[in-house]
Every structure is written in structure tokens, then in C-alpha cells.
Motif scaffolding. Structure first.
Motif, mmCIF file in Angstrom:
data_model
loop_
_atom_site.group_PDB
_atom_site.id
_atom_site.type_symbol
_atom_site.label_atom_id
_atom_site.label_comp_id
_atom_site.label_asym_id
_atom_site.label_seq_id
_atom_site.Cartn_x
_atom_site.Cartn_y
_atom_site.Cartn_z
ATOM 1 N N TYR A 77 0.828 -1.209 0.000
ATOM 2 C CA TYR A 77 0.000 0.000 0.000
ATOM 3 C C TYR A 77 0.864 1.262 0.000
ATOM 4 O O TYR A 77 0.515 2.266 -0.624
ATOM 5 C CB TYR A 77 -0.934 0.001 1.202
ATOM 6 C CG TYR A 77 -2.059 -1.000 1.090
ATOM 7 C CD1 TYR A 77 -2.964 -0.935 0.040
ATOM 8 C CD2 TYR A 77 -2.231 -2.013 2.031
ATOM 9 C CE1 TYR A 77 -4.006 -1.843 -0.085
ATOM 10 C CE2 TYR A 77 -3.266 -2.923 1.925
ATOM 11 C CZ TYR A 77 -4.151 -2.837 0.869
ATOM 12 O OH TYR A 77 -5.175 -3.737 0.755
ATOM 13 N N ARG A 78 1.997 1.205 0.691
ATOM 14 C CA ARG A 78 2.905 2.358 0.690
ATOM 15 C C ARG A 78 3.396 2.656 -0.730
ATOM 16 O O ARG A 78 3.462 3.811 -1.154
ATOM 17 C CB ARG A 78 4.099 2.090 1.608
ATOM 18 C CG ARG A 78 5.042 3.281 1.741
ATOM 19 C CD ARG A 78 6.290 2.919 2.520
ATOM 20 N NE ARG A 78 6.004 2.612 3.916
ATOM 21 C CZ ARG A 78 6.149 1.416 4.477
ATOM 22 N NH1 ARG A 78 6.561 0.388 3.746
ATOM 23 N NH2 ARG A 78 5.882 1.239 5.741
ATOM 24 N N LEU A 81 0.718 4.304 -2.731
ATOM 25 C CA LEU A 81 0.521 5.709 -2.374
ATOM 26 C C LEU A 81 1.628 6.609 -2.916
ATOM 27 O O LEU A 81 1.422 7.819 -3.080
ATOM 28 C CB LEU A 81 0.414 5.847 -0.851
ATOM 29 C CG LEU A 81 -0.882 5.284 -0.251
ATOM 30 C CD1 LEU A 81 -0.777 5.185 1.268
ATOM 31 C CD2 LEU A 81 -2.077 6.148 -0.662
ATOM 32 N N ASN A 86 -3.457 10.101 -3.242
ATOM 33 C CA ASN A 86 -4.831 10.367 -2.800
ATOM 34 C C ASN A 86 -5.753 9.165 -2.974
ATOM 35 O O ASN A 86 -6.972 9.299 -2.831
ATOM 36 C CB ASN A 86 -5.401 11.572 -3.553
ATOM 37 C CG ASN A 86 -4.659 12.855 -3.229
ATOM 38 O OD1 ASN A 86 -4.327 13.113 -2.072
ATOM 39 N ND2 ASN A 86 -4.380 13.649 -4.248
ATOM 40 N N ARG A 88 -7.934 6.460 -2.068
ATOM 41 C CA ARG A 88 -8.645 6.192 -0.810
ATOM 42 C C ARG A 88 -8.489 4.737 -0.368
ATOM 43 O O ARG A 88 -8.264 4.454 0.805
ATOM 44 C CB ARG A 88 -10.127 6.547 -0.979
ATOM 45 C CG ARG A 88 -10.934 6.543 0.310
ATOM 46 C CD ARG A 88 -12.362 6.990 0.003
ATOM 47 N NE ARG A 88 -13.171 6.991 1.203
ATOM 48 C CZ ARG A 88 -13.234 8.010 2.054
ATOM 49 N NH1 ARG A 88 -12.533 9.100 1.831
ATOM 50 N NH2 ARG A 88 -14.008 7.937 3.136
ATOM 51 N N LYS A 91 -5.076 4.136 1.076
ATOM 52 C CA LYS A 91 -4.954 4.735 2.403
ATOM 53 C C LYS A 91 -5.628 3.870 3.467
ATOM 54 O O LYS A 91 -5.079 3.655 4.555
ATOM 55 C CB LYS A 91 -5.573 6.136 2.417
ATOM 56 C CG LYS A 91 -4.746 7.196 1.719
ATOM 57 C CD LYS A 91 -5.419 8.565 1.856
ATOM 58 C CE LYS A 91 -4.596 9.667 1.222
ATOM 59 N NZ LYS A 91 -5.276 10.987 1.347
ATOM 60 N N THR A 110 -4.179 8.050 10.305
ATOM 61 C CA THR A 110 -4.512 7.723 8.920
ATOM 62 C C THR A 110 -6.014 7.831 8.688
ATOM 63 O O THR A 110 -6.463 8.429 7.707
ATOM 64 C CB THR A 110 -4.024 6.310 8.563
ATOM 65 O OG1 THR A 110 -2.601 6.261 8.669
ATOM 66 C CG2 THR A 110 -4.435 5.926 7.140
ATOM 67 N N ILE A 114 -8.084 10.454 6.175
ATOM 68 C CA ILE A 114 -8.962 10.021 5.081
ATOM 69 C C ILE A 114 -10.280 10.772 5.151
ATOM 70 O O ILE A 114 -10.803 11.252 4.148
ATOM 71 C CB ILE A 114 -9.200 8.504 5.129
ATOM 72 C CG1 ILE A 114 -7.889 7.750 4.931
ATOM 73 C CG2 ILE A 114 -10.220 8.079 4.072
ATOM 74 C CD1 ILE A 114 -7.982 6.273 5.216
#
Length: 241
Positions: A77-78, A81, A86, A88, A91, A110, A114
Motif C-alpha cells: 500500500y505504501r 501511495l 490520494n 482512498r 490509504k 490515517t 482520510i
């Protein structure tokens, strides 16, 4: 099940926020696990060929989260991003991985960043608050989710867990109803047993768990942790960051 490895797991049921679990592969067939590994290998190959493929990175993160591999999920996920700051879904996945690793303040930050009142975000925030032992705040969020999503088993089971940590005897009935629902998962059954230990309803928990197919030795171990949580709170679950 190794009691030392038992922990509260966040995010394991897709958008669940608190789910007591030990082995993330419990209840899965060997074929399903092989299929997951094959899919991960395919995604890795795809990401190597297309390193900016956000969809593949998110899918890789989601699969790792399903397996309880929170550090790897967070890494995926990092990376997503970095490309789409952005996004969602990325995040939320990152926040759920923070929960899984026990970084509750990070997860709360976090979730707050959001924003919004969707089920996923609210469960993320409530899980973080529960991890920080801010049970009253977590319960307000979960009570609202229970009202707005009455058939969501995760919200109900999570509400029951927070109530159990508050030693509210009404917690067991809520957890039991979720565990006996036709679409319940093993995590809902485990939560029920855990709460039985928290609110001193061990006989009921043993009987109900037997009906739902949980092994007696596992029931005993979960009840032990529930008893411990009654006095030690969140520290009883041995979450490691």
C-alpha cells in the motif's frame, strides 16, 4: 493455536476492524492457500513488469492482509501511495495494516486524514481508538455503525468486543448472534468465545463454540486470553509492532 501468538487482528475480514484471531489461515482449505500463493506470484510478476500498476499493488496488499502478513501488506500500500497519494483504498489498506501491526496512533491519524463516515473509515478509526484503550469513543462509533448497518457482522462483533473490554455483560449476546448468523466467519466465533471469557460466561461460550465446530483445546486457550483481557485490557492480546 499458540497462545503467545494470539492477538487482536484488525482488517482481516476485508473491512472488519476488530477480529480476534490466531492463525490467519484457520478454516481455509490447502487449495485456497495454494491459490493465494499463486495469485501473489502472478501479481509480483505483473508489478515487476509494470511497477506503477496501482491496482496490482493494492490487490497484492489486500491478499497479504488476508494472510495476516501486515508488514508486506503495508509495503504494498505504501508503494501504491507513492504513485497515487490520494487513493482512498490504498490509504484505508495502509491504515488497516497499521492496526494489524499495533500502530494504533498511526492508524487513527490515517483514518482521520482520510475523513468521511464510510463503514471502512469508521471501523478503522474505532479499531485505532480501541487499541489505544479509548473504549468509550470506539463504542460510540460502533454503536452508530450497528444502527446504520444492522446486518454487518463485523460491526456487531467489533461492538461486542469493545463492550467486553468494558466488562458489559450484554456483550456476549451480541457476539453470539453474530457467530450464529448463516454468513458468520470463524473470527466471529472466536470473538464470541473471547468475550465469554471477558464477561465470565465461559460455560455458555464452551457450549456455543462446540455447536459451531470450534475445537475444545482452542476454546480453552481463547477463554484464557479472555480472562486475562478482563483485567489487563488490550495488553492481554500481545500485539507486537
Amino acid at each position: 493455536m499458540n497462545v503467545r501468538n494470539f492477538r487482536i487482528c484488525f482488517g482481516l475480514l476485508g473491512i472488519t476492524l476488530l477480529a480476534a484471531c490466531a492463525d490467519p489461515n484457520f478454516g481455509q482449505s490447502p487449495g485456497a492457500m495454494v491459490s493465494q500463493q499463486e495469485k501473489l506470484a502472478q501479481l509480483q510478476s505483473s508489478i515487476k513488469d509494470q511497477p506503477n500498476n496501482v491496482a496490482a499493488l493494492k490487490e497484492f496488499g489486500a491478499l497479504q492482509a488476508e494472510m495476516g502478513e501486515w508488514s508486506r501488506a503495508m509495503g504494498a500500500y505504501r508503494e501504491a501511495l507513492l504513485i497515487a497519494p490520494n487513493d482512498r483504498e490504498a490509504k484505508i489498506g495502509f491504515g488497516e495494516a497499521q492496526l494489524g501491526l499495533g500502530d494504533f496512533q498511526g492508524a487513527l491519524d490515517t483514518g482521520t486524514s482520510i475523513g468521511g463516515t464510510t463503514l471502512q473509515v469508521q471501523q478503522l478509526r474505532a479499531g485505532a481508538l480501541a487499541g489505544l484503550s479509548r473504549f468509550d469513543e470506539a463504542r460510540v462509533i460502533l454503536d452508530a455503525l450497528h444502527q446504520s448497518h444492522p446486518r454487518n457482522l463485523d460491526a456487531r462483533s467489533n461492538l461486542a468486543l469493545v463492550m467486553g473490554l468494558q466488562r458489559d455483560p450484554a456483550a456476549y449476546g451480541i457476539a453470539r448472534a453474530a457467530a450464529f448468523a448463516p454468513d458468520a466467519e470463524f473470527t466471529h466465533v472466536r470473538n464470541m468465545v473471547l468475550i465469554g471469557g471477558m464477561v465470565q460466561n465461559e460455560a455458555g461460550a464452551r457450549s456455543d463454540a462446540e455447536q459451531l465446530g470450534l475445537a475444545a483445546d482452542e476454546v480453552g486457550e481463547i477463554l484464557t486470553i479472555g480472562r486475562r483481557a478482563r483485567t489487563q485490557g488490550m495488553s492481554a492480546f500481545g500485539i507486537v509492532s
